[in-house]
Design a protein around this motif. Structure first.
Motif, PDB file in Angstrom:
ATOM      1  N   ARG A  98       0.821  -1.224   0.000  1.00 13.68           N
ATOM      2  CA  ARG A  98       0.000   0.000   0.000  1.00 13.68           C
ATOM      3  C   ARG A  98       0.846   1.262   0.000  1.00 13.68           C
ATOM      4  N   PHE A  99       1.958   1.220   0.732  1.00 15.85           N
ATOM      5  CA  PHE A  99       2.759   2.421   0.910  1.00 15.85           C
ATOM      6  C   PHE A  99       4.105   2.296   0.201  1.00 15.85           C
ATOM      7  N   VAL A 100       4.617   3.431  -0.201  1.00 15.98           N
ATOM      8  CA  VAL A 100       5.962   3.505  -0.733  1.00 15.98           C
ATOM      9  C   VAL A 100       6.717   4.558   0.061  1.00 15.98           C
ATOM     10  N   TYR A 101       7.963   4.266   0.375  1.00 18.94           N
ATOM     11  CA  TYR A 101       8.848   5.203   1.065  1.00 18.94           C
ATOM     12  C   TYR A 101      10.010   5.505   0.118  1.00 18.94           C
ATOM     13  N   PHE A 102      10.287   6.784  -0.092  1.00 17.83           N
ATOM     14  CA  PHE A 102      11.343   7.138  -1.035  1.00 17.83           C
ATOM     15  C   PHE A 102      12.082   8.378  -0.564  1.00 17.83           C
ATOM     16  N   THR A 103      13.255   8.607  -1.159  1.00 16.03           N
ATOM     17  CA  THR A 103      14.148   9.694  -0.760  1.00 16.03           C
ATOM     18  C   THR A 103      14.067  10.836  -1.767  1.00 16.03           C
ATOM     19  N   GLN A 104      14.058  12.053  -1.227  1.00 14.81           N
ATOM     20  CA  GLN A 104      13.927  13.232  -2.093  1.00 14.81           C
ATOM     21  C   GLN A 104      14.589  14.425  -1.432  1.00 14.81           C
ATOM     22  N   ASN A 105      15.094  15.344  -2.254  1.00 16.28           N
ATOM     23  CA  ASN A 105      15.600  16.603  -1.719  1.00 16.28           C
ATOM     24  C   ASN A 105      14.464  17.432  -1.133  1.00 16.28           C
ATOM     25  N   GLY A 153       4.110   7.672   0.619  1.00 14.44           N
ATOM     26  CA  GLY A 153       2.937   7.919  -0.214  1.00 14.44           C
ATOM     27  C   GLY A 153       2.171   6.634  -0.457  1.00 14.44           C
ATOM     28  N   TYR A 154       0.970   6.763  -0.970  1.00 14.07           N
ATOM     29  CA  TYR A 154       0.173   5.601  -1.366  1.00 14.07           C
ATOM     30  C   TYR A 154       0.514   5.219  -2.801  1.00 14.07           C
ATOM     31  N   VAL A 155       0.474   3.929  -3.083  1.00 12.92           N
ATOM     32  CA  VAL A 155       0.784   3.439  -4.420  1.00 12.92           C
ATOM     33  C   VAL A 155      -0.515   3.168  -5.171  1.00 12.92           C
ATOM     34  N   LYS A 156      -0.652   3.796  -6.312  1.00 12.62           N
ATOM     35  CA  LYS A 156      -1.780   3.538  -7.207  1.00 12.62           C
ATOM     36  C   LYS A 156      -1.238   3.353  -8.614  1.00 12.62           C
ATOM     37  N   GLY A 157      -1.071   2.101  -9.010  1.00 11.50           N
ATOM     38  CA  GLY A 157      -0.468   1.821 -10.308  1.00 11.50           C
ATOM     39  C   GLY A 157       0.957   2.306 -10.336  1.00 11.50           C
ATOM     40  N   ASP A 158       1.269   3.191 -11.286  1.00 13.85           N
ATOM     41  CA  ASP A 158       2.612   3.767 -11.339  1.00 13.85           C
ATOM     42  C   ASP A 158       2.627   5.186 -10.782  1.00 13.85           C
ATOM     43  N   GLN A 159       1.590   5.527 -10.011  1.00 12.25           N
ATOM     44  CA  GLN A 159       1.485   6.852  -9.408  1.00 12.25           C
ATOM     45  C   GLN A 159       1.679   6.768  -7.896  1.00 12.25           C
ATOM     46  N   ILE A 160       2.162   7.838  -7.322  1.00 14.25           N
ATOM     47  CA  ILE A 160       2.334   7.955  -5.876  1.00 14.25           C
ATOM     48  C   ILE A 160       1.488   9.129  -5.402  1.00 14.25           C
ATOM     49  N   THR A 161       0.545   8.859  -4.517  1.00 15.74           N
ATOM     50  CA  THR A 161      -0.381   9.905  -4.067  1.00 15.74           C
ATOM     51  C   THR A 161      -0.260  10.128  -2.567  1.00 15.74           C
ATOM     52  N   ASN A 162      -0.868  11.232  -2.117  1.00 14.42           N
ATOM     53  CA  ASN A 162      -0.908  11.565  -0.687  1.00 14.42           C
ATOM     54  C   ASN A 162       0.474  11.492  -0.050  1.00 14.42           C
ATOM     55  N   VAL A 163       1.414  12.174  -0.652  1.00 16.30           N
ATOM     56  CA  VAL A 163       2.799  12.134  -0.188  1.00 16.30           C
ATOM     57  C   VAL A 163       2.959  12.969   1.082  1.00 16.30           C
ATOM     58  N   GLU A 164       3.604  12.388   2.096  1.00 18.25           N
ATOM     59  CA  GLU A 164       3.859  13.076   3.361  1.00 18.25           C
ATOM     60  C   GLU A 164       5.299  12.820   3.808  1.00 18.25           C
ATOM     61  N   SER A 165       5.828  13.785   4.536  1.00 22.14           N
ATOM     62  CA  SER A 165       7.169  13.631   5.100  1.00 22.14           C
ATOM     63  C   SER A 165       7.073  12.882   6.422  1.00 22.14           C
TER      64      SER A 165
END
Length: 650
Positions: free
Chosen positions: A229-236, A258-270
């Motif tokens: 359900r969730f993806v965690y990733f690194t960003q500036n 963020g939430y994973v929907k197909g190849d999209q990442i939604t509701n991104v939070e720090s």
């Protein structure tokens, strides 16, 4: 890759006043390391004295662009300029540069000297070195392949995603020059997804992943929750499409969820533990999905970057992270964690390795307790940077990244397959003295693989004479048993394919040199039955041949000893005749030994004594039986070399 591993981006927000004098420092601060290095070298060449700070920055320039030979040169200059004193973070770069330059002997000495007073550190390094040395001596457990998908740019940080693989890459060359990362003059990193061939590990049809959530700067190193359900990733840190910097002009990294929907990442939070004052990155989820591992240079750590762990709640949020402690983290860089059910994998440049970042494995004992990290060996590791390993224990395959020589680009992704574990049977027994039946301690057992004609291993018997060796299934080995002043013996061991079966009671009996010799005064002689000659003859008789077999046995079993042959006659005949006859008998004995394979150089003399050394009363004029006279017709074999060896404990 190294550019991203530092976990920070320094943005040029403050100007340096003295432009000409500090131009090199300005370039250094803006990550223009190659240009800065040239100016630092000119500055050093134009002055009679070298400042520590300038030399260190010059060495750092080369280190940061992976020119380890030049980095090594200047760290070495700094080390001696400071009378072999150096802060630990700089020393780690110095030692890694030495290893990357393949000067392992120098690197080992540096490490021993630097940590001489740190017992715990030396103990850990010794354990890690011993493990790595053992791996080097055996065949590699891994078969690796450089993937066709790699480019001339940086490709790294692979992550499993169902039948796909996600990775980080700077391959997008369509972007404008304004979006070039000045450290390595490559595009900023993006996240890609590719089809994965499970049979050979190859990747196909790479496309950008989660492009709706990209920052326009570094977007990389991600992982997924166990349920997907969730993806965690690194960003500036960014603000309005620009890098967001802290008071020091630094744009750090944060971990987003963020939430994973197909190849999209939604509701991104720090995540709650992020801060613009430090970087967090390289997230990885534990095999049970309950914990998030990541790397950070947050305050309170042990070194340049440490690995932390935080509990994950049902909503994807995390609690306060915990440092993994001094067993895992060092004064150097620990990063790119990956966890299976029982093992934590990560990369480090300060644990004992082959140079640059190496991949290590540590057994997970609890959430914050780990066994000493052990190097994964020279197939997965090199003298350059090796990192971002992932592994599937079910099919024993995985991926990692490296900037080792002969690659396709800056950093390449490699596929590896671990070989099936070798199965063994134990072959054991005791080594005894054949004469006394007493056990022989510390007897050497050399084990050779018969098929490959190579040394498999070498062990010694214990204080009770017991030996035990693990031999691979369905193989034949030759075991050679020996010890100084003893004969050697050979056993042949053929293992079966029965797991757990022990091949026991393979006892061996060695004969001591002492049991084959006798003392006469200060001389040692081979203990043989007297070699009797027929009256008035010097020919070797069949009975004499039997006795000479023992002489041949001793000389073949103990190739370090030499002998002197002494031959004697009875008293019948003149003294002159008997002297000539005994010389002839001695020479015939010598020729017999040489004809049967003994090197002539090992026979230091063959001398006749005639009737001058009779063993009984049968001198001239004394009436004796034929049997009594025969006793005096003999040859002796004096051990020469052994007299010398006694002084050296042979």
């Amino acid at each position: 890759m190294k550019k991203f591993l530092i976990l920070i981006i320094l943005v040029h927000v403050n100007l340096f006043g003295q432009k000409n004098t500090w131009k090199a420092d300005q370039l250094y601060a803006d990550y223009h390391f190659e240009e800065a290095a040239e100016l630092y070298k000119k500055s050093i060449a134009n002055t009679n004295s070298m400042e520590d700070a300038t030399i260190e920055k010059l060495a750092n320039c080369y280190f940061n662009v992976c020119d380890y030979q030049n980095a090594y040169k200047w760290y070495d200059e700094l080390y001696h300029l400071n009378h072999k004193k150096m802060k630990e973070s700089t020393f780690i770069k110095y030692a890694q540069s030495a290893k990357a330059s393949r000067d392992y002997e120098k690197a080992n000495k540096l490490i021993n000297d630097f940590y001489a007073d740190d017992y715990n550190r030396i103990e850990m390094v010794t354990t890690q070195k011993r493990h790595l040395d053992n791996i080097k001596e055996s065949d590699s457990l891994y078969k690796i392949d450089n993937l066709d998908i790699n480019t001339s740019k940086s490709d790294f940080a692979p992550v499993y995603y169902g039948d796909y693989l996600i990775f980080s890459s700077a391959r997008d060359t369509s972007i404008s020059k304004e979006k070039i990362y000045m450290w390595n003059k490559q595009p900023y990193l993006d996240i890609y997804i590719a089809e994965r061939n499970k049979a050979n590990g190859e990747l196909n049809n790479p496309e950008k992943f989660g492009s709706n959530a990209t920052s326009g700067f570094h977007d990389a190193t991600l992982c997924f929750s166990k349920d997907g359900r969730f993806v965690y990733f690194t960003q500036n840190y960014t603000k309005k499409n620009k890098l967001k910097v802290n008071k020091g002009g630094v744009s750090n990294f944060e971990i987003l969820r963020g939430y994973v929907k197909g190849d999209q990442i939604t509701n991104v939070e720090s995540l709650s533990f992020n801060s613009t004052d430090y970087s967090c990155g390289h997230p990885a989820i534990s095999a049970d999905g309950k914990y998030l591992y990541f790397a950070s240079d947050m305050p309170g750590g042990y070194g340049a970057s440490d690995i932390y762990v935080a509990e994950i709640f049902d909503d994807g949020k995390t609690n306060k992270p915990v440092n993994l402690g001094a067993t895992i983290n060092t004064a150097g860089r620990e990063m790119f964690p990956f966890a299976t059910d029982s093992v934590l994998y990560f990369s480090s440049d300060a644990h004992y390795g082959l140079g640059g970042l190496d991949v290590f494995a540590s057994k997970i004992e609890s959430k914050t307790a780990y066994a000493i990290p052990l190097n994964m060996g020279p197939a997965l590791n090199s003298n350059m940077d090796d990192f971002s390993l992932i592994y599937n224990p079910e099919d024993r395959t995985g991926y990692f990244a490296s900037n080792r020589s002969l690659g396709k680009g800056d950093d390449d992704i490699y596929f590896f397959k671990k070989k099936e574990p070798m199965q063994y049977q134990t072959f054991s027994g005791y080594v005894y003295d054949k004469t006394t039946q007493e056990p022989i301690a510390n007897a050497s057992v050399v084990v050779n693989d018969i098929l490959s004609d190579t040394l498999y291993t070498q062990i010694e018997s214990d204080e009770d004479g017991y030996y035990e060796v693990k031999l691979p299934f369905k193989k034949e080995h030759e075991l050679i048993f020996s010890k100084a002043r003893y004969t050697s013996e050979t056993l042949y061991a053929k293992t079966t394919d029965e797991p757990g079966k022990k091949l026991e009671d393979n006892d061996v009996y060695l004969t001591s040199l002492e049991s084959l010799t006798v003392k006469e005064g200060n001389m040692t002689k081979i203990d043989v039955d007297p070699i009797f000659f027929e009256y008035d003859k010097a020919d070797i008789t069949p009975k004499a041949e039997l006795a000479l077999e023992k002489v041949l046995y001793v000389m073949n079993e103990f190739p370090s000893i030499n002998i002197m042959i002494e031959s004697h006659t009875d008293s019948r005949g003149s003294d002159d005749y008997n002297h000539k006859l005994s010389n002839a008998r001695a020479e015939n004995t010598k020729r017999y030994l040489i004809a049967n394979g003994i090197d002539a150089n090992r026979i230091e003399g063959a001398r006749g004594f005639g009737e001058s050394k009779l063993l009984n009363k049968c001198s001239n004029g004394v009436s004796c039986t034929e049997a009594e006279h025969a006793i005096n017709r003999r040859s002796n074999f004096i051990i020469i070399e052994d007299q010398k060896e006694q002084l050296t404990g042979f």
